[in-house]
Design a protein around this motif. Structure first.
Motif, PDB file in Angstrom:
ATOM      1  N   ASP A 275      -4.386 -57.200  90.383  1.00 18.26           N
ATOM      2  CA  ASP A 275      -4.559 -58.382  91.232  1.00 18.26           C
ATOM      3  C   ASP A 275      -3.623 -59.508  90.798  1.00 18.26           C
ATOM      4  OD1 ASP A 275      -6.469 -57.061  92.674  1.00 18.26           O
ATOM      5  OD2 ASP A 275      -8.188 -58.067  91.736  1.00 18.26           O
ATOM      6  N   ASP A 276      -3.465 -59.677  89.476  1.00 19.99           N
ATOM      7  CA  ASP A 276      -2.547 -60.703  88.971  1.00 19.99           C
ATOM      8  C   ASP A 276      -1.114 -60.389  89.399  1.00 19.99           C
ATOM      9  OD1 ASP A 276      -4.651 -62.041  87.805  1.00 19.99           O
ATOM     10  OD2 ASP A 276      -4.246 -61.309  85.765  1.00 19.99           O
ATOM     11  N   LEU A 277      -0.742 -59.112  89.332  1.00 19.71           N
ATOM     12  CA  LEU A 277       0.607 -58.717  89.733  1.00 19.71           C
ATOM     13  C   LEU A 277       0.827 -58.970  91.228  1.00 19.71           C
ATOM     14  CD1 LEU A 277       1.127 -55.373  87.767  1.00 19.71           C
ATOM     15  CD2 LEU A 277       1.874 -57.662  87.153  1.00 19.71           C
ATOM     16  N   GLN A 278      -0.212 -58.719  92.020  1.00 18.03           N
ATOM     17  CA  GLN A 278      -0.098 -58.967  93.456  1.00 18.03           C
ATOM     18  C   GLN A 278       0.028 -60.460  93.751  1.00 18.03           C
ATOM     19  OE1 GLN A 278      -3.508 -56.816  94.892  1.00 18.03           O
ATOM     20  NE2 GLN A 278      -2.316 -54.943  95.216  1.00 18.03           N
ATOM     21  N   GLU A 279      -0.645 -61.294  92.955  1.00 15.69           N
ATOM     22  CA  GLU A 279      -0.501 -62.743  93.121  1.00 15.69           C
ATOM     23  C   GLU A 279       0.918 -63.183  92.787  1.00 15.69           C
ATOM     24  OE1 GLU A 279      -3.473 -65.530  91.677  1.00 15.69           O
ATOM     25  OE2 GLU A 279      -4.946 -63.907  91.639  1.00 15.69           O
ATOM     26  N   VAL A 280       1.506 -62.582  91.752  1.00 16.74           N
ATOM     27  CA  VAL A 280       2.890 -62.900  91.394  1.00 16.74           C
ATOM     28  C   VAL A 280       3.824 -62.508  92.542  1.00 16.74           C
ATOM     29  CG1 VAL A 280       4.802 -62.288  89.855  1.00 16.74           C
ATOM     30  CG2 VAL A 280       2.540 -62.753  88.900  1.00 16.74           C
ATOM     31  N   MET A 281       3.599 -61.322  93.117  1.00 15.79           N
ATOM     32  CA  MET A 281       4.422 -60.877  94.251  1.00 15.79           C
ATOM     33  C   MET A 281       4.324 -61.854  95.422  1.00 15.79           C
ATOM     34  SD  MET A 281       3.796 -56.844  94.526  1.00 15.79           S
ATOM     35  CE  MET A 281       4.640 -55.691  93.510  1.00 15.79           C
ATOM     36  N   ALA A 282       3.124 -62.285  95.706  1.00 14.30           N
ATOM     37  CA  ALA A 282       2.921 -63.238  96.809  1.00 14.30           C
ATOM     38  C   ALA A 282       3.641 -64.547  96.514  1.00 14.30           C
ATOM     39  CB  ALA A 282       1.431 -63.476  97.026  1.00 14.30           C
ATOM     40  N   ALA A 283       3.577 -65.010  95.272  1.00 11.43           N
ATOM     41  CA  ALA A 283       4.247 -66.257  94.903  1.00 11.43           C
ATOM     42  C   ALA A 283       5.766 -66.128  95.049  1.00 11.43           C
ATOM     43  CB  ALA A 283       3.889 -66.640  93.471  1.00 11.43           C
ATOM     44  N   ILE A 284       6.309 -64.976  94.657  1.00  9.10           N
ATOM     45  CA  ILE A 284       7.758 -64.744  94.779  1.00  9.10           C
ATOM     46  C   ILE A 284       8.160 -64.703  96.253  1.00  9.10           C
ATOM     47  CG2 ILE A 284       9.642 -63.103  94.342  1.00  9.10           C
ATOM     48  CD1 ILE A 284       8.714 -64.444  91.788  1.00  9.10           C
ATOM     49  N   ARG A 285       7.359 -64.013  97.069  1.00 11.28           N
ATOM     50  CA  ARG A 285       7.664 -63.938  98.508  1.00 11.28           C
ATOM     51  C   ARG A 285       7.615 -65.325  99.153  1.00 11.28           C
ATOM     52  NH1 ARG A 285       3.958 -59.568  98.661  1.00 11.28           N
ATOM     53  NH2 ARG A 285       5.090 -57.610  98.426  1.00 11.28           N
ATOM     54  N   ASN A 286       6.652 -66.149  98.734  1.00  8.37           N
ATOM     55  CA  ASN A 286       6.486 -67.472  99.345  1.00  8.37           C
ATOM     56  C   ASN A 286       7.447 -68.515  98.787  1.00  8.37           C
ATOM     57  OD1 ASN A 286       4.422 -66.497 100.963  1.00  8.37           O
ATOM     58  ND2 ASN A 286       2.831 -67.034  99.477  1.00  8.37           N
ATOM     59  N   ALA A 287       8.046 -68.227  97.631  1.00  7.57           N
ATOM     60  CA  ALA A 287       9.003 -69.171  97.042  1.00  7.57           C
ATOM     61  C   ALA A 287      10.241 -69.231  97.926  1.00  7.57           C
ATOM     62  CB  ALA A 287       9.373 -68.728  95.637  1.00  7.57           C
ATOM     63  N   ASN A 288      10.794 -70.408  98.027  1.00  7.94           N
ATOM     64  CA  ASN A 288      11.956 -70.584  98.891  1.00  7.94           C
ATOM     65  C   ASN A 288      13.241 -70.507  98.059  1.00  7.94           C
ATOM     66  OD1 ASN A 288      13.405 -70.977 101.183  1.00  7.94           O
ATOM     67  ND2 ASN A 288      13.010 -73.171 101.314  1.00  7.94           N
ATOM     68  N   PHE A 289      13.502 -69.334  97.487  1.00  8.46           N
ATOM     69  CA  PHE A 289      14.719 -69.136  96.712  1.00  8.46           C
ATOM     70  C   PHE A 289      15.901 -69.039  97.663  1.00  8.46           C
ATOM     71  CE2 PHE A 289      11.766 -66.815  93.659  1.00  8.46           C
ATOM     72  CZ  PHE A 289      11.728 -67.861  92.753  1.00  8.46           C
ATOM     73  N   ASN A 290      17.090 -69.388  97.165  1.00 12.86           N
ATOM     74  CA  ASN A 290      18.296 -69.242  97.986  1.00 12.86           C
ATOM     75  C   ASN A 290      18.982 -67.906  97.715  1.00 12.86           C
ATOM     76  OD1 ASN A 290      19.193 -69.792  95.440  1.00 12.86           O
ATOM     77  ND2 ASN A 290      20.725 -71.293  96.058  1.00 12.86           N
ATOM     78  N   PHE A 291      18.228 -66.941  97.192  1.00 11.98           N
ATOM     79  CA  PHE A 291      18.722 -65.598  96.941  1.00 11.98           C
ATOM     80  C   PHE A 291      17.636 -64.603  97.308  1.00 11.98           C
ATOM     81  CE2 PHE A 291      16.978 -67.368  93.048  1.00 11.98           C
ATOM     82  CZ  PHE A 291      16.087 -66.396  92.624  1.00 11.98           C
ATOM     83  N   ASP A 292      18.033 -63.337  97.389  1.00  9.92           N
ATOM     84  CA  ASP A 292      17.115 -62.275  97.788  1.00  9.92           C
ATOM     85  C   ASP A 292      16.395 -61.726  96.560  1.00  9.92           C
ATOM     86  OD1 ASP A 292      15.983 -60.388  99.583  1.00  9.92           O
ATOM     87  OD2 ASP A 292      17.423 -58.889  98.893  1.00  9.92           O
ATOM     88  N   ALA A 293      15.106 -61.482  96.663  1.00  7.26           N
ATOM     89  CA  ALA A 293      14.336 -60.890  95.565  1.00  7.26           C
ATOM     90  C   ALA A 293      13.470 -59.760  96.121  1.00  7.26           C
ATOM     91  CB  ALA A 293      13.469 -61.947  94.893  1.00  7.26           C
ATOM     92  N   ASN A 294      13.618 -58.555  95.547  1.00  7.73           N
ATOM     93  CA  ASN A 294      12.864 -57.369  95.957  1.00  7.73           C
ATOM     94  C   ASN A 294      12.041 -56.863  94.788  1.00  7.73           C
ATOM     95  OD1 ASN A 294      14.430 -57.467  98.328  1.00  7.73           O
ATOM     96  ND2 ASN A 294      15.993 -56.195  97.403  1.00  7.73           N
ATOM     97  N   PHE A 295      11.089 -55.991  95.085  1.00  6.37           N
ATOM     98  CA  PHE A 295      10.224 -55.426  94.047  1.00  6.37           C
ATOM     99  C   PHE A 295      10.472 -53.921  93.965  1.00  6.37           C
ATOM    100  CE2 PHE A 295       7.906 -58.895  96.210  1.00  6.37           C
ATOM    101  CZ  PHE A 295       7.972 -59.830  95.198  1.00  6.37           C
ATOM    102  N   THR A 296      10.644 -53.420  92.733  1.00  5.10           N
ATOM    103  CA  THR A 296      10.863 -51.998  92.531  1.00  5.10           C
ATOM    104  C   THR A 296      10.144 -51.539  91.273  1.00  5.10           C
ATOM    105  OG1 THR A 296      12.834 -52.335  91.194  1.00  5.10           O
ATOM    106  CG2 THR A 296      13.173 -52.024  93.555  1.00  5.10           C
ATOM    107  N   ASN A 297      10.216 -50.248  91.019  1.00  3.57           N
ATOM    108  CA  ASN A 297       9.748 -49.654  89.759  1.00  3.57           C
ATOM    109  C   ASN A 297       8.272 -49.949  89.474  1.00  3.57           C
ATOM    110  OD1 ASN A 297      10.206 -48.051  87.563  1.00  3.57           O
ATOM    111  ND2 ASN A 297      11.108 -49.675  86.312  1.00  3.57           N
ATOM    112  N   PHE A 298       7.429 -49.761  90.472  1.00  5.38           N
ATOM    113  CA  PHE A 298       5.992 -50.001  90.312  1.00  5.38           C
ATOM    114  C   PHE A 298       5.379 -48.975  89.386  1.00  5.38           C
ATOM    115  CE2 PHE A 298       7.188 -51.555  94.497  1.00  5.38           C
ATOM    116  CZ  PHE A 298       6.712 -52.852  94.452  1.00  5.38           C
ATOM    117  N   LYS A 299       4.639 -49.433  88.415  1.00  4.71           N
ATOM    118  CA  LYS A 299       3.918 -48.528  87.525  1.00  4.71           C
ATOM    119  C   LYS A 299       2.502 -49.053  87.393  1.00  4.71           C
ATOM    120  CE  LYS A 299       7.949 -47.104  85.028  1.00  4.71           C
ATOM    121  NZ  LYS A 299       8.776 -47.284  83.860  1.00  4.71           N
ATOM    122  N   GLY A 300       1.556 -48.171  87.462  1.00  5.25           N
ATOM    123  CA  GLY A 300       0.220 -48.713  87.368  1.00  5.25           C
ATOM    124  C   GLY A 300      -0.798 -47.703  87.129  1.00  5.25           C
TER     125      GLY A 300
END
Length: 165
Positions: free
Chosen positions: A140-165
């Protein structure tokens, strides 16, 4: 002993997706009436796109066609630097080189780790070259981090890979 869940934050676009978007854009350019007889093309090189056309106006139309095709394929336009200047080319044409972002630079990884630390979640973010690895005990904490990254208004592209769990 089981390993904690983790994922990597990267900036990488699948090359076949870019190739398909370029091919679709070229097909549209070759069939559109307003491009009939024009010398417009898009070339994909190792780390950039080279756009060529007769004049600035046609070049902007080429960019518009290309960005539309990329958006339809789900490619983030933040991964491309369209800010380079338009320069004269051979044969009465103009050219623009569009750099493709591949990996995160030092400043971008710092922005991401700072954002993650500001979330005050029980996760660790570590810089691994041109990516950021995020590890935490709870998914759940990792999913919150993902949501925060998606909602952040960075001027570059950020993707998620290499999921382990």
């Amino acid at each position: 002993m089981a390993q904690d869940p983790s994922f990597d934050i990267v900036s990488k676009i699948e090359r076949p997706e870019i190739q398909n978007a370029v091919a679709q854009a070229m097909t549209e350019i070759q069939t559109r009436f307003d491009f009939k007889g024009s010398n417009s093309e898009i070339k994909l090189t190792e780390d950039s796109l080279v756009l060529t056309s007769e004049n600035d106006i046609k070049l902007k139309q080429v960019i518009d066609v290309l960005t539309t095709k990329m958006a339809k394929r789900g490619i983030s336009l933040k991964a491309f630097d369209f800010d380079s200047k338009i320069e004269p080319a051979t044969g009465q044409t103009v050219r623009q080189k569009v750099k493709i972002q591949n990996g995160l630079d030092k400043e971008q990884t710092k922005q991401i780790t700072t954002l993650i630390k500001d979330q005050k979640l029980k996760v660790q973010a570590s810089i691994q070259g041109d990516s950021v690895r995020v590890v935490g005990k709870k998914k759940d904490d990792l999913q919150e981090v993902m949501a925060a990254i998606r909602n952040a208004n960075f001027n570059f592209d950020a993707n998620f890979t290499n999921f382990k769990g």
